[in-house]
Design a protein around this motif. Structure first.
Motif, PDB file in Angstrom:
ATOM      1  N   LYS A  89     -18.398 -28.250 -30.347  1.00 14.92           N
ATOM      2  CA  LYS A  89     -19.979 -27.823 -29.888  1.00 14.92           C
ATOM      3  C   LYS A  89     -19.784 -27.419 -28.389  1.00 14.92           C
ATOM      4  N   GLY A  90     -18.671 -27.636 -27.655  1.00 18.64           N
ATOM      5  CA  GLY A  90     -18.484 -27.429 -26.377  1.00 18.64           C
ATOM      6  C   GLY A  90     -19.613 -28.133 -25.320  1.00 18.64           C
ATOM      7  N   ILE A  91     -19.941 -29.320 -25.666  1.00 17.92           N
ATOM      8  CA  ILE A  91     -20.908 -29.851 -24.700  1.00 17.92           C
ATOM      9  C   ILE A  91     -20.754 -30.958 -24.016  1.00 17.92           C
ATOM     10  N   GLU A  92     -19.080 -31.341 -23.909  1.00 16.00           N
ATOM     11  CA  GLU A  92     -18.910 -32.559 -23.283  1.00 16.00           C
ATOM     12  C   GLU A  92     -19.294 -32.652 -21.813  1.00 16.00           C
ATOM     13  N   THR A  93     -19.160 -31.544 -20.997  1.00 13.47           N
ATOM     14  CA  THR A  93     -19.514 -31.474 -19.721  1.00 13.47           C
ATOM     15  C   THR A  93     -21.093 -31.678 -19.682  1.00 13.47           C
ATOM     16  N   LYS A  94     -21.804 -30.725 -20.550  1.00 13.91           N
ATOM     17  CA  LYS A  94     -23.269 -31.118 -20.541  1.00 13.91           C
ATOM     18  C   LYS A  94     -23.764 -32.298 -20.725  1.00 13.91           C
ATOM     19  N   LEU A  95     -23.128 -33.082 -21.547  1.00 15.71           N
ATOM     20  CA  LEU A  95     -23.451 -34.342 -22.192  1.00 15.71           C
ATOM     21  C   LEU A  95     -23.501 -35.185 -20.727  1.00 15.71           C
ATOM     22  N   ILE A  96     -22.318 -35.040 -20.092  1.00 17.19           N
ATOM     23  CA  ILE A  96     -22.317 -35.840 -18.879  1.00 17.19           C
ATOM     24  C   ILE A  96     -23.566 -35.366 -17.772  1.00 17.19           C
ATOM     25  N   SER A  97     -23.799 -34.192 -17.905  1.00 18.21           N
ATOM     26  CA  SER A  97     -24.917 -33.679 -16.883  1.00 18.21           C
ATOM     27  C   SER A  97     -26.549 -34.426 -17.534  1.00 18.21           C
ATOM     28  N   TYR A  98     -26.616 -34.138 -18.654  1.00 17.21           N
ATOM     29  CA  TYR A  98     -27.665 -34.847 -19.423  1.00 17.21           C
ATOM     30  C   TYR A  98     -27.933 -36.176 -18.828  1.00 17.21           C
ATOM     31  N   LEU A  99     -26.848 -37.076 -19.214  1.00 17.45           N
ATOM     32  CA  LEU A  99     -26.843 -38.395 -18.601  1.00 17.45           C
ATOM     33  C   LEU A  99     -27.073 -38.558 -17.086  1.00 17.45           C
ATOM     34  N   LEU A 100     -26.657 -37.961 -16.453  1.00 17.61           N
ATOM     35  CA  LEU A 100     -26.759 -38.100 -14.812  1.00 17.61           C
ATOM     36  C   LEU A 100     -28.184 -37.605 -14.606  1.00 17.61           C
ATOM     37  N   GLU A 101     -28.884 -36.651 -15.183  1.00 18.16           N
ATOM     38  CA  GLU A 101     -30.443 -36.246 -15.050  1.00 18.16           C
ATOM     39  C   GLU A 101     -31.108 -37.402 -15.610  1.00 18.16           C
ATOM     40  N   LEU A 102     -30.782 -38.146 -16.820  1.00 18.59           N
ATOM     41  CA  LEU A 102     -31.684 -39.198 -17.061  1.00 18.59           C
ATOM     42  C   LEU A 102     -31.463 -40.444 -16.204  1.00 18.59           C
ATOM     43  N   LEU A 103     -30.716 -40.430 -15.265  1.00 17.03           N
ATOM     44  CA  LEU A 103     -30.531 -41.619 -14.282  1.00 17.03           C
ATOM     45  C   LEU A 103     -31.743 -41.514 -13.382  1.00 17.03           C
ATOM     46  N   GLU A 104     -32.458 -40.313 -13.409  1.00 15.21           N
ATOM     47  CA  GLU A 104     -33.599 -40.235 -12.388  1.00 15.21           C
ATOM     48  C   GLU A 104     -34.702 -40.620 -13.245  1.00 15.21           C
ATOM     49  N   GLU A 105     -34.866 -40.958 -14.427  1.00 20.97           N
ATOM     50  CA  GLU A 105     -35.915 -41.514 -15.316  1.00 20.97           C
ATOM     51  C   GLU A 105     -36.374 -43.129 -14.839  1.00 20.97           C
ATOM     52  N   PRO A 106     -37.521 -43.334 -14.611  1.00 22.54           N
ATOM     53  CA  PRO A 106     -37.889 -44.520 -14.293  1.00 22.54           C
ATOM     54  C   PRO A 106     -37.609 -45.614 -15.652  1.00 22.54           C
ATOM     55  N   GLY A 107     -37.624 -46.698 -15.405  1.00 22.53           N
ATOM     56  CA  GLY A 107     -37.633 -48.082 -16.389  1.00 22.53           C
ATOM     57  C   GLY A 107     -36.327 -47.752 -17.244  1.00 22.53           C
ATOM     58  N   HIS A 108     -36.772 -48.109 -18.436  1.00 15.83           N
ATOM     59  CA  HIS A 108     -35.734 -48.565 -19.465  1.00 15.83           C
ATOM     60  C   HIS A 108     -34.654 -47.294 -19.902  1.00 15.83           C
ATOM     61  N   ILE A 109     -35.310 -46.086 -19.674  1.00 11.89           N
ATOM     62  CA  ILE A 109     -34.499 -44.870 -20.083  1.00 11.89           C
ATOM     63  C   ILE A 109     -33.599 -44.601 -18.811  1.00 11.89           C
ATOM     64  N   GLY A 110     -33.968 -44.812 -17.487  1.00 13.33           N
ATOM     65  CA  GLY A 110     -32.819 -44.699 -16.766  1.00 13.33           C
ATOM     66  C   GLY A 110     -31.942 -45.476 -16.650  1.00 13.33           C
ATOM     67  N   ASP A 111     -32.177 -47.031 -16.966  1.00 16.59           N
ATOM     68  CA  ASP A 111     -31.452 -48.207 -17.165  1.00 16.59           C
ATOM     69  C   ASP A 111     -30.313 -47.927 -18.174  1.00 16.59           C
ATOM     70  N   GLU A 112     -30.772 -47.369 -19.503  1.00 17.15           N
ATOM     71  CA  GLU A 112     -29.747 -47.472 -20.279  1.00 17.15           C
ATOM     72  C   GLU A 112     -29.005 -45.933 -20.335  1.00 17.15           C
ATOM     73  N   ALA A 113     -29.132 -44.836 -19.376  1.00 18.92           N
ATOM     74  CA  ALA A 113     -28.604 -43.696 -19.171  1.00 18.92           C
ATOM     75  C   ALA A 113     -27.200 -44.063 -18.363  1.00 18.92           C
ATOM     76  N   SER A 114     -27.349 -44.978 -17.775  1.00 21.09           N
ATOM     77  CA  SER A 114     -26.028 -45.494 -17.072  1.00 21.09           C
ATOM     78  C   SER A 114     -24.985 -46.171 -17.808  1.00 21.09           C
ATOM     79  N   PHE A 115     -25.576 -46.938 -18.775  1.00 21.82           N
ATOM     80  CA  PHE A 115     -24.701 -47.908 -19.670  1.00 21.82           C
ATOM     81  C   PHE A 115     -24.185 -46.679 -20.755  1.00 21.82           C
ATOM     82  N   ALA A 116     -24.937 -45.615 -21.109  1.00 25.75           N
ATOM     83  CA  ALA A 116     -24.556 -44.805 -22.086  1.00 25.75           C
ATOM     84  C   ALA A 116     -23.517 -43.720 -21.325  1.00 25.75           C
ATOM     85  N   LEU A 117     -23.554 -43.604 -19.946  1.00 27.66           N
ATOM     86  CA  LEU A 117     -22.526 -42.648 -19.392  1.00 27.66           C
ATOM     87  C   LEU A 117     -21.284 -43.592 -19.374  1.00 27.66           C
TER      88      LEU A 117
END
Length: 689
Positions: free
Chosen positions: A299-327
């Motif tokens: 699907k060619g989204i490996e790099t995009k997935l990293i970018s998505y997770l880095l963007e989610l780090l900006e989210e407050p609360g649980h979402i931003g917390d879990e984004a770092s663990f997902a990355l």
């Protein structure tokens, strides 16, 4: 009766909630008496709990609403009411209403169920209280109600329970349970769908359970939910993660569903407006990637997935917390993805977050773990982090109040200290880094202790020049104390660190370690009940006696207690790894003086009067190439023709069948073995063999 604030409308099998206009009261300043009354009403009280048991239905309803409104989003009040016995009282209201002992009990059913759900929401003590009160069967019975509001309330509350790890295991392999689960997923009620998905997320752990769910059409139903409402999508994403986790067969079914339609839909959800949906979609893609990275390459989204997770780090609360663990999970042990993350400036982004002085512990931990994984393989990543100002934040995290953060800081330090260049330069062997880690060796948390030990294990490699500092700071003494721990993991990692400390160490360092550890303690560790501890103890001895002839004497002190322990161990060693380390110890002894060599020959041939073959013969025939290599090295050193007694030892080995066995190994598939065998046979020719 108070007016309902929402109305329910059935549309295409789902429920949609529309807020009604609420008339605003005229703005008046409260009197001091009204302030006092309001404050009193908002405090947890035994009187309010007592009113839950009132025989007056209206009093009960008001008490339920008051309790529920006070505890929503307030952990402290939840815990206070739990201590006051509110949960059993609410459960009693629910059971009485279900049993029909209260007329017009629909509101009581809804409010009591909702209150129990509020207690269970996000607080394990609340979940435990709900379970202990025996409320679960009553909540399940609500799902059979003809009243949609009752079903909604029951499903929501059960979902809160099943979002906790304390929820009882739901056996999906039992036919009746599977039928009930499928009925939830097939229900027109979204909250019932969400409950079914939560049960799957909580209880689906084995490949047999994953297969059973697929065989009963659950995978297909969850895929359908991906195109449903937000509640259905998010519930589906959580469940799909559980069903596909580490299961190649199920993952393949998902990816190939309708020629990639499901995977395409999943990728599309990474661009949803809802941050939670995006995170859950990313986590599903990570699980798919962990099964086989080719799916995401396709699907060619490996790099995009990293970018998505880095963007989610900006989210407050649980979402931003879990984004770092997902990355962190996504790039763990994957060098190619770590390079992509580095190229995507992930280190810079993560370090920017470290500058936040108000960083919550959960997010701090996740960011440290993500940095640790990015730097675990590539020197370019380590170099980048080490030269950033934020590296000091990692060091500061060693003092953090939260044990998880301290452990993550140690893990990160361990990762960056794999840098050969910086180890050689003594970058890590400085007091600012080492002293805090040494203090953590006695941390109240076992997890922190182990993480600190593993970090020390890397730092002390340090290639000779700076090891004296570590000894000066009391590091050796602490490691030796921990090597005697009752906990096998502590013993293992302490010995691992001591082994690394003695790697290519000078005689002063070795002498210090051996003197403080003592021969008897080392012999005891060689015979430890845990094979992994035995292996590291033998590896430590191997490093201690590597080099000078004087160091070989360590195995002969106290009546050769260490040498005898090694001999006994090799007779009955259970793992090839232990045998390999043991044979390398013997190889080092065989490189010593004539006295050392002759003592080793005695060890090899002791108790052979009954004609049993030498264990070294068995090792030479092993399927493990490392063990064969180590064993041949022993023979190489024993038959070195420059040594006086080599001829006699060669004769003895030939008579025992060792040389004959070596002749059968001249074309060994392992190049190392082949070369050493030919060396031995060449040496034997010197003596006319």
């Amino acid at each position: 009766m108070a007016k309902s604030l929402v109305k329910t409308e059935r549309k295409q099998g789902f429920h949609f909630l529309f807020p009604l206009e609420i008339p605003l009261a005229s703005a008046t300043m409260p009197t001091s008496a009204s302030v006092s009354a309001a404050t009193s009403a908002s405090r947890p009280s035994t009187d309010l709990v007592a009113r839950l048991g009132s025989s007056d239905r209206e009093v009960q309803l008001k008490a339920l609403r008051d309790v529920k409104n006070q505890i929503i989003g307030n952990r402290t009040k939840k815990l206070t009411y739990i201590k006051l016995g509110a949960v059993p009282a609410v459960a009693s209201v629910l059971s009485d209403a279900i049993d029909g002992s209260v007329c017009g009990s629909s509101d009581l059913l809804v409010q009591s169920a909702a209150t129990l759900g509020s207690f269970a929401c996000g607080v394990d003590a609340g979940v435990r209280a709900v379970l202990d009160a025996g409320a679960l069967p009553y909540l399940v019975r609500l799902l059979s109600s003809s009243d949609e509001k009752v079903i909604d309330s029951g499903a929501r509350s059960l979902k809160m329970v099943y979002q906790s790890k304390l929820a009882p295991k739901y056996d999906v392999l039992q036919k009746s349970n599977m039928e009930f689960l499928c009925s939830l997923l097939n229900s027109e009620n979204e909250n019932a769908n969400g409950l079914g998905a939560s049960i799957i997320t909580n209880s689906c752990k084995t490949s047999a359970e994953q297969k059973a769910l697929c065989d009963n059409g659950v995978l297909t139903k969850l895929i359908d939910f991906l195109d449903g409402s937000m509640i259905q999508r998010e519930a589906s994403l959580e469940s799909l993660a559980s069903i596909m986790n580490e299961n190649g067969e199920v993952t393949s079914l998902f990816v190939e569903y309708e020629r990639g339609q499901a995977l395409g839909l999943l990728v599309k959800l990474t661009n949803e407006r809802s941050a939670r949906t995006r995170l859950l979609a990313c986590e599903c893609l990570i699980i798919i990637s962990n099964v086989s990275s080719r799916y995401l390459k396709w699907k060619g989204i490996e790099t995009k997935l990293i970018s998505y997770l880095l963007e989610l780090l900006e989210e407050p609360g649980h979402i931003g917390d879990e984004a770092s663990f997902a990355l962190s999970n996504y790039i763990e042990d994957k060098e190619d993805l770590q390079k992509l993350a580095c190229d995507a400036n992930a280190i810079d982004v993560l370090c920017t977050h470290l500058q936040n002085q108000l960083l919550q512990p959960k997010r701090f931990e996740g960011i440290l773990l993500a940095l640790a994984n990015i730097c675990s393989r590539l020197e370019i990543c380590r170099a980048k982090l080490l030269h950033m100002q934020e590296f000091n934040s990692i060091n500061d995290a060693l003092h953090h109040d939260c044990a998880d953060v301290r452990a993550a800081a140690c893990i990160c330090l361990r990762s960056v200290s794999r840098s050969v260049q910086n180890l050689s330069a003594g970058f890590f062997m400085n007091e600012k880094i080492v002293m805090p880690v040494l203090q953590l060796l006695h941390d109240p948390s076992l997890t922190v202790q182990l993480a600190a030990l593993r970090a020390i294990g890397n730092i002390v490699v340090d290639f000779r020049t700076h090891k004296s500092r570590f000894m000066k700071w009391g590091g050796v003494k602490q490691l030796i104390q921990l090597s005697m721990s009752m906990n096998s993991a502590i013993r293992l990692n302490s010995l691992w660190a001591l082994k690394n400390l003695t790697f290519e160490a000078d005689n002063q360092c070795k002498e210090r370690v051996f003197r403080e550890l003592t021969a008897s303690s080392l012999a005891s560790l060689i015979c430890d009940p845990e094979p992994c501890v035995q292996e590291q103890a033998l590896a430590l001895v191997r490093n201690l006696i590597d080099g000078s002839l004087d160091s070989i004497e360590y195995v002969f002190v106290e009546g050769s207690i260490i040498l005898n322990a090694i001999g006994r161990h090799l007779e009955r060693a259970s793992t090839a790894e232990c045998k390999v380390q043991g044979m390398y110890v013997l190889s080092n002894i065989a490189s010593g003086s004539e006295i050392h060599k002759d003592s080793l020959m005695e060890l090899l041939f002791q108790d052979r009067e009954n004609g049993d073959p030498l264990y070294i013969l068995n090792f030479l025939q092993s399927n493990d190439s490392h063990l064969r290599t180590a064993s041949v090295w022993v023979i190489v050193n024993l038959t070195n023709p420059s040594c006086l007694g080599a001829s006699g030892r060669t004769v003895k080995l030939r008579n025992a069948g060792v040389i004959s066995q070596l002749k059968n190994m001249v074309n060994d598939p392992c190049l190392d073995v082949k070369l050493r065998v030919r060396t031995v046979l060449g040496q034997c020719m010197t003596f006319g063999e």
